[in-house]
Design an enzyme around this catalytic site. Structure first.
Site, PDB file in Angstrom:
ATOM      1  N   ALA A   8       4.803  -2.934  20.076  1.00  0.00           N
ATOM      2  CA  ALA A   8       3.875  -3.927  20.631  1.00  0.00           C
ATOM      3  C   ALA A   8       2.464  -3.377  20.513  1.00  0.00           C
ATOM      4  O   ALA A   8       2.273  -2.195  20.188  1.00  0.00           O
ATOM      5  CB  ALA A   8       4.198  -4.213  22.085  1.00  0.00           C
ATOM      6  N   LYS A   9       1.492  -4.179  20.748  1.00  0.00           N
ATOM      7  CA  LYS A   9       0.104  -3.712  20.808  1.00  0.00           C
ATOM      8  C   LYS A   9      -0.725  -4.750  21.528  1.00  0.00           C
ATOM      9  O   LYS A   9      -0.373  -5.940  21.528  1.00  0.00           O
ATOM     10  CB  LYS A   9      -0.456  -3.524  19.392  1.00  0.00           C
TER      11      LYS A   9
END
Ligand code: NAD
Length: 433
Positions: free
Chosen positions: A122-123
């Protein structure tokens, strides 16, 4: 308080956005396709893994110190939840784009898979220059952004961490905001927290330490004795300074280090504690009395056995790759080597430890932090380091084996290894409904 004192040293950060003209997500997908070809991945799985599963964009107001209202745009992206909860940092930078956040989320999936962590990638990011905010404004921005992305994050869903221009204080605000919103404390909602709030021993050193564990393994493969070897480190920040110190502890002579203002070189080996003290005093390693100043472009070409790029992306190019003398390049930084340089280095027999493996020590100890938080049972630094060594060593063996099996360089091998694992578990889980 000015934000400069709050954020970590981030000369690295602005350049991290330098290739924004190019859609970074396209680059990530191109890399994915190359490794997918090596693996012979089927079309259906390619379609699944080449896109991000969830993308959230939020536009939210923050009241500034002067009473005005600004609206900021932020994102949180989860690339693939097949492996488990997702994990990835949050960056604050004026050039943040959705494409960049998507690319970084995808790379996090492969990085976690290469070292075998039970996380998808994720980011997150907010388009803001945090250096222009006061501490109060930064805190308010963090709290509102956290609230906006709250439906996506959680200790069993998606666990943020620090990235460019965010730090343990920002993670403390994020954790507190999430906890206030649900009504009880949830330390496991983020990692990279201050130690007293459930942070982990060894987290600050983890990236540099993991990188040096990787170098030790590569040296074994090459039959190279690190004692008396010469190391050059580009970037004397969090990752680079630790890697330099640990290489010296292994008996390597660290002959040059640098930062954004330039480098210092001493073929007999630098006294790193003295370099650090000089940097603390003057703001840079350059001008160090017991070394000769060296320009950043020249540093990479110095005579050495181990080169650790620990600053920016795009440093090793088709042009300088032909002249690099190191036998091992260990990428503490993300993306320091351009694709055209990879082939040159491989043909010249330079052994490259790619970023998604070589700097995975950071996310690995973040994983340890999360485990400790879930169990409310902190580990000693020794336990952390020992488990980190175990994970890095196993991952090295797996990536090296893959590189031999498919006759590809370590970067493609690491990608292939990560992608194969994520493909396998997505295949086993099947498609719902
Ligand atoms: P940092 O800001 O602490 O250090 C970066 C260093 O690079 C600074 O000393 C800066 O002055 C120097 N620098 C900037 N421009 C330079 C140039 N042109 N030449 C030489 N040095 C230059 O950042 P960090 O946390 O150490 O991160 C460094 C790299 O490692 C980044 O690519 C980051 O994404 C990657 N990384 C860091 C972690 C982590 O846990 N810190 C984890 C994974 C990857």
């Amino acid at each position: 308080m000015a934000v400069e004192t709050l954020t970590r040293e981030t000369a690295v950060e602005s350049s991290q956005l330098s290739h924004h003209e190019r859609d970074l997500f396209e680059v990530a997908v191109e890399q994915f396709e190359i490794a997918a070809d090596v693996l012979g991945l089927d079309d259906g799985m390619r379609r699944v893994l080449s896109c991000c599963q969830r993308e959230l964009t939020v536009n939210f107001p923050v009241e500034m110190d002067d009473g005005s209202v600004q609206v900021f745009t932020g994102h949180r992206v989860q690339h693939n939840t097949g492996p488990g909860p997702t994990k990835g940092g949050i960056r604050y930078h004026q050039n943040v784009t959705l494409a960049e956040v998507k690319a970084l989320a995808m790379w996090m999936t492969w990085k976690c898979a290469v070292v075998g962590l039970p996380f998808g990638g994720a980011k997150g990011g907010v388009q803001v220059n945090p250096k222009l905010l006061s501490r109060t404004e930064l805190q308010n921005l963090t709290r509102r952004y956290t609230t906006e992305i709250q439906p996506m994050i959680g200790q069993n869903k998606d666990i943020p961490a620090p990235d460019v221009n965010t730090n343990p204080q920002v993670m403390a605000w994020l954790m507190d905001t999430y906890s206030m919103n649900v009504g009880y404390s949830v330390p496991g909602v983020t990692t990279g927290k201050p130690l007293v709030l459930g942070g982990s021993e060894g987290r600050n050193e983890a990236t540099g330490r993991g990188c040096v564990f990787a170098v030790e393994q590569a040296a074994k493969t090459l039959g190279m004795d690190l004692t008396g070897s010469r190391t050059v480190v580009q970037g004397f920040g969090n990752a680079g300074a630790v890697a330099a110190r640990l290489m010296a502890e292994l008996g390597s002579k660290v002959v040059a280090v640098s930062d954004s203002r330039g480098g210092t070189h001493n073929p007999n080996g630098l006294d790193l504690a003295a370099v650090a003290a000089h940097k603390a005093r003057t703001g840079s390693v350059s001008g160090f009395r017991e070394g000769e100043d060296v320009a950043n472009d020249d540093l990479l070409l110095l005579d050495c056995d181990v080169l650790i790029p620990a600053a920016l992306e795009g440093q090793i190019t088709g042009e300088n790759a032909t002249r690099i003398t190191a036998r091992i390049i260990a990428e503490a930084a993300n993306g320091p080597t351009l694709p055209e340089a990879d082939t040159i280095l491989y043909d010249r027999g330079v052994f490259v430890l790619p970023d998604i493996f070589a700097n995975a020590g950071g996310v690995t100890v973040s994983y340890f932090e999360w485990v400790q938080d879930l169990q409310a049972f902190p580990w000693t630094e020794q336990e952390v380091n020992q488990r980190l060594r175990q994970i890095m060593t196993r991952a090295y063996e797996a990536v090296h084996e893959t590189s031999q099996k498919y006759k590809v360089h370590m970067r493609t091998a690491a990608l292939a290894r990560g992608i194969a694992r994520v493909a396998e578990l997505n295949e086993l889980r099947g498609i719902y409904p």
